[in-house]
Write an enzyme that holds these catalytic residues in place. Structure first.
Site, PDB file in Angstrom:
ATOM      1  N   GLU A 196       3.817 -12.972  67.023  1.00 56.27           N
ATOM      2  CA  GLU A 196       4.159 -11.597  67.390  1.00 56.27           C
ATOM      3  C   GLU A 196       3.553 -10.671  66.341  1.00 56.27           C
ATOM      4  O   GLU A 196       3.756 -10.877  65.140  1.00 56.27           O
ATOM      5  CB  GLU A 196       5.678 -11.412  67.439  1.00 56.27           C
ATOM      6  CG  GLU A 196       6.096 -10.009  67.842  1.00 56.27           C
ATOM      7  CD  GLU A 196       7.604  -9.806  67.778  1.00 56.27           C
ATOM      8  OE1 GLU A 196       8.074  -8.777  68.288  1.00 56.27           O
ATOM      9  OE2 GLU A 196       8.300 -10.667  67.193  1.00 56.27           O
ATOM     10  N   ARG A 416      10.866 -27.246  61.996  1.00 57.50           N
ATOM     11  CA  ARG A 416      10.605 -25.985  61.311  1.00 57.50           C
ATOM     12  C   ARG A 416      10.472 -26.254  59.817  1.00 57.50           C
ATOM     13  O   ARG A 416      11.133 -27.130  59.261  1.00 57.50           O
ATOM     14  CB  ARG A 416      11.761 -25.009  61.570  1.00 57.50           C
ATOM     15  CG  ARG A 416      11.676 -23.690  60.803  1.00 57.50           C
ATOM     16  CD  ARG A 416      12.936 -22.877  61.049  1.00 57.50           C
ATOM     17  NE  ARG A 416      13.021 -21.737  60.157  1.00 57.50           N
ATOM     18  CZ  ARG A 416      12.583 -20.514  60.432  1.00 57.50           C
ATOM     19  NH1 ARG A 416      12.027 -20.292  61.606  1.00 57.50           N
ATOM     20  NH2 ARG A 416      12.707 -19.523  59.573  1.00 57.50           N
ATOM     21  N   LYS A 426      11.615 -12.183  58.770  1.00 56.27           N
ATOM     22  CA  LYS A 426      10.831 -10.958  58.654  1.00 56.27           C
ATOM     23  C   LYS A 426      11.709  -9.788  58.235  1.00 56.27           C
ATOM     24  O   LYS A 426      11.299  -8.929  57.442  1.00 56.27           O
ATOM     25  CB  LYS A 426      10.153 -10.644  59.990  1.00 56.27           C
ATOM     26  CG  LYS A 426       8.987 -11.556  60.335  1.00 56.27           C
ATOM     27  CD  LYS A 426       8.348 -11.124  61.646  1.00 56.27           C
ATOM     28  CE  LYS A 426       7.206 -12.055  62.033  1.00 56.27           C
ATOM     29  NZ  LYS A 426       6.610 -11.683  63.336  1.00 56.27           N
TER      30      LYS A 426
END
Length: 743
Positions: A196, A416, A426
């Site tokens: 993104e 992960r 973020k």
């Protein structure tokens, strides 16, 4: 025809060189227990000896192919196969160790067929491995472990182990990255990396990007870089540009770059299709209430509204009207499925902000969960690689494809990546930037790609580390030591050596018997790698040394001045605080440096101040004091008080030739990356080397850190700096180095 090696896992001696060279060149290996020998089918030509196979593969890969030198090493490999006498094995290893003392590879500057043949032969010889592991052949062991730990080698060894344990999917198993991809066909695999554009890439993204490219290349397929730009509130063009730059820093090159916004028209039509078929509906339930109802398995009051009503509301949403802003579109999957990801997820919502690519054309945007599977299908993606935190949403992904009757896509899960003392959120990273606690998204304390690269992490180390994680599904918080240790192995053979003395810790030394004027001589920048070149070292009768060294000196002790020779301590002056303010030494160049315990770095002082360079040494701590923040933890409660440490120092004048991004070693201090000029001072960032003291949190009150620091003794535990066969030149008092000029 794709080149293919066929062999049995029971072949003896096992052809390790062939399978490792095959993995490096991405040639398929098939394990067939019915065949008695090894063979390579190279476009219809059958090659049946390991030596010829390795030569063919390495030649195909474009590596060094010096036939005369390779032939001699192949002969050595042949003899090693039959050698069993201990003394003969030791003699062969001694010879190889001597050969590799000043070399990275056996021939030239790249891996060659000779490297693979010798490595494979040693690997297959149990007695040779036993001798090698006794740590008496350090250069050979370093070379051997480098080849052994390459991701391609580890892949080949893993597949061999699977074949031997009969865990492979069939008797004929294509060699690959641990488990390979389900239903993958050579030349047809398409992967995608869908970031993104709302921030900078971090080390977690690096794993996904590297794995996607790895599998695309492994199967001679394609990699798509796709920007998931479905949220105008967060996304900006500058983030797209930074992501492309970050991927370039990782040597990630997509075969094409696309955007989810390229498919907004099709996605809208698919949403209309779902509504018309009664598989989606409009809902105006408030967000908190909707969340509560989904958790409790309560159906929305609009769940059974007619398709006609739902289409009208979707039209209002598309127009961005006041009425439309109240609604969202939800997929009609389940009300009370045990998997809460299947409880009627939102697939479309309103956002009247302009989109950075489509402007004001759209007032509605698809969610990632709706758009991703559809665009994967439209773009021909065969394997969607994603972290297992999405595992609960995998059935949702497949539901979207089934409900719309579009092409299926395989999903491949991997764990992960989490590191201790590290934030990957973020939102939390934004907070550190906004509060001015870091200098930007490329701050060396940040886990962003540009942050860790700026701190000295190499692409090679990142890639090897990510691939070494394999298909593990375990969710763990990793220590940073292993990746920095791996990075050290990569930079150590090529990092030039320089010297620096911290200003407020420097001690002037007067040398009796030193040069009457000033002498400049050439010495190697890296004693084990002459290809790095030479540097100029200045010799004078007054020098500077570190306070730590001066304090350790005993009266009349003999020490070694590195790149010069021995000296005897005659006196040292202390101030009232016990700090050394001056030292006097006598040069004793006929002394044996092998008998001294202390090898000292130094810099020429007066009258050569103009030859010294002012530098600033930077080191960093973790941004947070807790290894892992829990969901309810406030980041503000765990901010490390001081995370940047600066030391003003002087370095030898050779560093003036460095370019930003160059990696060096300040001997007996550590590895550093040159970060550029700041107010006329060269700044160097310390690169962690994986040792306990260098990766432990420096925050106060941590006894484990203090213990680690106490045990991390850097003084004097160094390799022989001159080698055992260099003789002193008694006449000049110098080693035999080229005289550049006398002043």
């Amino acid at each position: 025809m794709t080149p293919t090696i066929t062999l049995s896992s029971k072949v003896s001696p096992f052809p390790y060189a062939a399978i490792s060279a095959a993995a490096t060149t991405q040639v398929t290996v098939l394990y067939d227990e019915t065949v008695p020998t090894i063979s390579l089918d190279l476009n219809g030509t059958i090659i049946s000896t390991e030596e010829e196979i390795v030569l063919a593969l390495v030649k195909q890969d474009g590596s060094s192919n010096d036939s005369e030198k390779i032939s001699s090493f192949f002969t050595l490999a042949t003899s090693l196969r039959s050698v069993t006498a201990f003394n003969e094995i030791v003699a062969a290893l001694d010879s190889l160790d001597d050969h590799l003392a000043f070399r990275t590879f056996l021939i030239g500057h790249n891996l060659s067929a000779a490297d693979w043949m010798i490595w494979g032969t040693l690997k297959a010889n149990i007695k040779a491995i036993g001798v090698l592991k006794n740590n008496q052949h350090l250069h050979l062991l370093r070379w051997f472990m480098f080849l052994e730990t390459l991701p391609s080698t580890q892949s080949a060894l893993t597949e061999l182990a699977n074949a031997k344990a009969n865990k492979a999917r069939s008797n004929k198993t294509a060699a690959g990255f641990a488990l390979g991809l389900q239903d993958a066909k050579m030349g047809e695999v398409v992967t995608r990396f869908p970031p993104e554009p709302s921030g900078y890439l971090h080390i977690g993204h690096a794993k996904a990007a590297i794995l996607n490219q790895y599998f695309a290349r492994m199967y001679n397929g394609k990699l798509i870089i796709r920007f998931d730009d479905t949220n105008p509130t967060k996304e900006r063009t500058e983030f797209e540009e930074s992501i492309i730059e970050d991927l370039r820093l990782l040597d990630i090159k997509g075969d094409k770059v696309t955007h989810t916004s390229d498919y907004f028209d099709q996605l809208y039509e698919y949403a209309v299709q779902l509504i018309k078929e009664g598989k989606a509906y409009a809902d105006d339930t408030e967000q908190l209430q909707m969340r509560d109802e989904r958790f409790k398995g309560i159906a929305s009051k609009h769940r059974n509204d007619s398709p006609e009503d739902n289409l009208k509301r979707f039209a209002e949403m598309k127009g961005g009207t006041e009425e439309g802003l109240r609604w969202c579109i939800r997929a009609k999957i389940s009300v009370d499925d045990p998997n809460k990801a299947l409880r009627d997820p939102v697939i479309y919502r309103c956002n009247v902000l302009p989109h950075h690519r489509t402007g004001n054309k759209w007032k509605i945007y698809p969610t990632y969960d709706f758009a991703c599977p559809i665009v994967d299908s439209l773009e021909g993606v065969t394997h969607a690689l994603r972290t297992n935190e999405y595992r609960d949403r995998n059935p949702q992904y497949q539901w979207m494809l089934n409900a719309l009757d579009v092409r299926r896509v395989n999903i491949w899960d991997f764990s992960r990546l989490n590191f201790i003392y590290t934030l990957l959120s973020k939102r939390k990273l934004h907070w550190f930037v906004d509060e001015g606690l870091v200098k930007g998204w490329d701050d060396p304390r940040f886990p962003t790609i540009r942050g860790i690269r700026r701190r000295g992490m190499t692409v090679e180390a990142l890639t090897q580390f990510m691939l070494s994680q394999g298909p593990s599904q375990a969710v763990v918080s990793l220590e940073w030591d292993s990746i920095w240790t791996l990075n050290k192995k990569i930079i150590d053979p090529i990092a030039p050596r320089h010297w620096a003395i911290v200003k407020n810790k420097s001690v002037p030394v007067t040398l009796k018997g030193g040069p009457t004027g000033l002498e400049v001589k050439k010495v190697p920048k890296h004693k084990k790698n002459p290809d790095i070149g030479d540097k100029e070292t200045v010799y004078t009768s007054t020098i500077l040394i570190e306070q730590e060294d001066a304090l350790s000196f005993e009266d009349q002790e003999e020490i070694t001045l590195m790149d010069w020779g021995n000296a005897i301590i005659r006196s040292k002056t202390l101030d009232t605080s016990g700090q050394v303010t001056a030292v006097e030494m006598d040069l004793h160049l006929e002394g044996d440096f092998r008998r001294t315990k202390k090898k000292i770095t130094w810099l020429a002082s007066a009258p050569t101040e103009h030859l010294l360079v002012q530098v600033r040494l930077l080191d960093y701590d973790y941004l947070i004091t807790k290894k892992k923040l829990e969901e309810n933890d406030e980041v503000t409660d765990f901010v490390t008080p001081v995370t940047e440490f600066k030391e003003e120092a002087q370095a030898d004048g050779n560093v003036k030739t460095l370019k930003k991004g160059d990696v060096i070693q300040f001997e007996r201090k550590g590895y550093y990356i040159y970060d550029g000029l700041v107010d006329g001072v060269m700044e160097f960032i310390r690169i962690p080397d994986g040792r306990a003291a260098n990766i432990a949190s420096k925050a106060g009150g941590n006894t484990k850190v203090e213990e680690a620091l106490a045990s991390d003794i850097r003084m004097y535990k160094v390799d022989s700096v001159y080698g055992g066969d260099i003789k002193l030149d008694v006449k000049t008092g110098m080693y035999e180095v080229e005289n550049v000029h006398d002043m």
